[in-house]
Design a protein around this motif. Structure first.
Motif, PDB file in Angstrom:
ATOM      1  N   THR A  33      51.721  46.681 -32.362  1.00 25.32           N
ATOM      2  CA  THR A  33      51.010  46.727 -31.151  1.00 25.32           C
ATOM      3  C   THR A  33      52.118  47.279 -30.040  1.00 25.32           C
ATOM      4  OG1 THR A  33      49.960  45.099 -29.685  1.00 25.32           O
ATOM      5  CG2 THR A  33      52.200  44.198 -30.651  1.00 25.32           C
ATOM      6  N   ASP A  34      51.547  47.697 -29.257  1.00 26.72           N
ATOM      7  CA  ASP A  34      52.163  48.366 -27.976  1.00 26.72           C
ATOM      8  C   ASP A  34      52.958  47.192 -27.019  1.00 26.72           C
ATOM      9  OD1 ASP A  34      53.306  49.930 -25.991  1.00 26.72           O
ATOM     10  OD2 ASP A  34      51.317  50.496 -25.298  1.00 26.72           O
ATOM     11  N   VAL A  35      54.051  46.938 -27.251  1.00 24.31           N
ATOM     12  CA  VAL A  35      54.632  45.889 -26.376  1.00 24.31           C
ATOM     13  C   VAL A  35      55.186  46.103 -25.141  1.00 24.31           C
ATOM     14  CG1 VAL A  35      54.895  44.220 -28.343  1.00 24.31           C
ATOM     15  CG2 VAL A  35      56.754  45.774 -27.690  1.00 24.31           C
ATOM     16  N   ASP A  36      55.513  47.545 -25.098  1.00 21.97           N
ATOM     17  CA  ASP A  36      56.355  48.076 -23.868  1.00 21.97           C
ATOM     18  C   ASP A  36      55.310  48.994 -23.133  1.00 21.97           C
ATOM     19  OD1 ASP A  36      56.104  50.263 -25.320  1.00 21.97           O
ATOM     20  OD2 ASP A  36      58.192  50.567 -25.407  1.00 21.97           O
ATOM     21  N   GLY A  37      53.861  49.108 -23.194  1.00 23.38           N
ATOM     22  CA  GLY A  37      53.217  49.666 -22.348  1.00 23.38           C
ATOM     23  C   GLY A  37      53.390  51.256 -22.236  1.00 23.38           C
ATOM     24  N   ASP A  38      53.936  51.827 -23.148  1.00 25.80           N
ATOM     25  CA  ASP A  38      53.842  53.301 -23.379  1.00 25.80           C
ATOM     26  C   ASP A  38      52.759  53.976 -24.050  1.00 25.80           C
ATOM     27  OD1 ASP A  38      54.749  52.725 -25.875  1.00 25.80           O
ATOM     28  OD2 ASP A  38      56.494  53.624 -25.779  1.00 25.80           O
ATOM     29  N   GLY A  39      51.805  53.272 -24.602  1.00 27.05           N
ATOM     30  CA  GLY A  39      50.791  53.848 -25.254  1.00 27.05           C
ATOM     31  C   GLY A  39      50.966  54.069 -26.728  1.00 27.05           C
ATOM     32  N   ASP A  56      52.370  52.231 -30.574  1.00 22.62           N
ATOM     33  CA  ASP A  56      52.398  50.903 -31.269  1.00 22.62           C
ATOM     34  C   ASP A  56      54.028  50.664 -31.371  1.00 22.62           C
ATOM     35  OD1 ASP A  56      49.861  49.833 -30.948  1.00 22.62           O
ATOM     36  OD2 ASP A  56      49.302  50.623 -33.108  1.00 22.62           O
ATOM     37  N   THR A  62      61.461  48.688 -29.489  1.00 19.15           N
ATOM     38  CA  THR A  62      60.331  49.522 -28.753  1.00 19.15           C
ATOM     39  C   THR A  62      60.646  51.020 -28.594  1.00 19.15           C
ATOM     40  OG1 THR A  62      61.585  49.089 -26.681  1.00 19.15           O
ATOM     41  CG2 THR A  62      59.888  47.603 -27.307  1.00 19.15           C
TER      42      THR A  62
END
Length: 77
Positions: A7-13, A15, A34
């Motif tokens: 899943t994308d946990v750091d918001g960079d688009g 996974d 990440t």
């Protein structure tokens, strides 16, 4: 129980590989790499499994050392 999710946990688009472990008391430890270097960059711990992490540590510059620590209710794990 240990499982791996993406899943994308750091918001960079993109996974990120996240290791999720549930302990015998229902607490949830989530650890994420990440940047894909094989070293954990973000870890959160939800003590009671309610979906709100009570502790988090983040390595923002990817040197293997925690740069930011949070305690208290942190939005969703």
């Amino acid at each position: 129980m240990v499982e791996f999710i993406e899943t994308d946990v750091d918001g960079d688009g993109y996974d990120d590989l996240v290791r999720v472990e549930v302990d015998e008391h229902g607490g949830i430890l989530a650890q994420a790499d990440t940047n894909g270097d094989g070293i954990i960059d973000m870890a959160t711990y939800d003590v009671n499994g309610d979906g709100v992490a009570e502790y988090a540590e983040v390595d923002t510059d990817y040197d293997g050392i925690t740069d930011v620590s949070y305690t208290g209710g942190i939005a969703a794990v």
